[in-house]
Design an enzyme around this catalytic site. Structure first.
Site, mmCIF file in Angstrom:
data_model
loop_
_atom_site.group_PDB
_atom_site.id
_atom_site.type_symbol
_atom_site.label_atom_id
_atom_site.label_comp_id
_atom_site.label_asym_id
_atom_site.label_seq_id
_atom_site.Cartn_x
_atom_site.Cartn_y
_atom_site.Cartn_z
ATOM 1 N N CYS A 86 0.836 -1.208 0.000
ATOM 2 C CA CYS A 86 0.000 0.000 0.000
ATOM 3 C C CYS A 86 0.872 1.259 0.000
ATOM 4 O O CYS A 86 1.532 1.534 -0.984
ATOM 5 C CB CYS A 86 -0.963 -0.042 1.185
ATOM 6 N N HIS A 203 -3.416 -5.682 1.201
ATOM 7 C CA HIS A 203 -2.715 -5.885 2.474
ATOM 8 C C HIS A 203 -2.684 -7.363 2.878
ATOM 9 O O HIS A 203 -3.589 -7.821 3.569
ATOM 10 C CB HIS A 203 -3.440 -5.113 3.577
ATOM 11 N N GLU A 205 -1.001 -8.691 5.148
ATOM 12 C CA GLU A 205 -0.901 -8.824 6.607
ATOM 13 C C GLU A 205 -2.270 -8.730 7.275
ATOM 14 O O GLU A 205 -2.432 -9.102 8.428
ATOM 15 C CB GLU A 205 0.069 -7.766 7.173
#
Lengths: 241, 82
Positions: A86, A203, A205
């Protein structure tokens, strides 16, 4: 595997990355403050998401001149693995480690939702545990993810198989209606020529544990771990789902 | 050394789509400005600097643009010094 998460003023996904790498993937993780010059000898550097320097001027434009970026650029030139997520992707573009630039989303709205990504390259350090065309469910959260580059650059990315992820439907169909931000060629993630630097808007994560609704992002961490194990001569130790 | 004022206009290159300009144009049309077309949004910077002469000032501001203020992938710029 040793992982360093770079922290810029305004990073806000640094703790998420740190948590996933330490608690889920059992890696040895360190934070590196943007004013430091020691990357702590990592096997992977993560530039996390967020709003470094408040997104002033252009997203990532000021972070790229942070002191630590000199080391990150050198680390990447020495074939070190760098993942920009990002805002981290935006910083990689501004730093010239990846080609192209970001424009505001086509809708001009900040888009925060789960999207589907089609895996386009499974030969890379970041994606070797994925199958060609495998579709991942991973969230995006950005206002400027409308990737653009010159026609020559886009052709080069395509010809060199450097488009790693494209926005798609759940079944892997790529079309305008599944493109959340207007990105050229539906690009969600690209890598550099040598394949050691990956930038992606979604993302992973935030999609590495079942409890968060998807753990599809784990495949990226597992790919990195698998490469690392091969290089260090130790068998991969992550558990199968 | 003299003090100069620099004004810098940054616009998106013609080849780059401008989502912001497009939305502003739609708003203008909905307000009845049907005669408007091709809106391009940009950025404007003003700064003062010390330099020996106007040419030096111009060169210095150009360096600032190339290094930080402008992203050459998508943007172009014009400088005026006074």
């Amino acid at each position: 595997m040793k992982v360093s998460v770079i922290v810029f003023p305004g990073s806000n996904c640094d703790s998420d990355c740190w948590h996933v790498m330490r608690d889920v993937m059992k890696c040895d993780v360190s934070y590196v403050w943007h004013k430091d010059h020691d990357l702590k000898n990592p096997d992977l550097v993560i530039l996390p998401g967020g709003f470094s320097y408040g997104d002033y001027l252009r997203c990532g434009a000021i972070a790229r001149f942070s002191p630590v970026m000199k080391e990150v650029v050198e680390y990447a030139r020495r074939d070190g693995n760098v993942l920009g997520i990002c805002n981290g992707f935006q910083i990689l573009l501004e730093a010239g480690l990846l080609p192209g630039a970001m424009l505001p989303n086509r809708s001009l709205k900040f888009v925060c939702k789960h999207v589907w990504l089609r895996t386009e390259n499974t030969g890379s350090t970041f994606t070797n545990r994925l199958k060609n065309g495998q579709v991942l469910r991973i969230p995006i959260a950005h206002g400027e993810g409308n990737y653009t580059a010159s026609p020559d650059t886009l052709k080069e990315l395509q010809d060199q198989n450097r488009i790693v992820f494209r926005y798609s439907s759940e079944s892997g169909q790529v079309a305008d209606e599944f493109n959340p931000n207007g990105a050229a060629e539906h690009i969600a993630g690209i890598m550099n020529e040598k394949g050691n630097v990956l930038g992606m808007m979604p993302h992973p994560e935030r999609a590495s544990e079942d409890i968060l609704g998807s753990d599809d992002g784990r495949a990226i961490w597992e790919s990195l771990l698998s490469c690392h194990s091969r290089e260090s001569g130790n068998p991969a130790t992550f558990s199968h789902r | 050394m003299k003090t100069f004022n620099a004004k810098i206009n940054v616009t998106l290159k013609k080849s780059v789509l401008d989502p912001q300009g497009k939305t502003i144009l739609e708003a203008l049309h909905s307000l009845g400005f049907q005669d408007a077309s091709d809106v391009r949004a940009g950025k404007h910077f003003e700064l003062t600097l010390n330099a020996n002469n106007e040419i030096d000032a111009q060169n210095r501001v150009k360096e600032m643009c190339d290094k930080l203020l402008v992203n050459p992938v998508i943007e172009q710029y014009e400088i005026s010094i006074s």
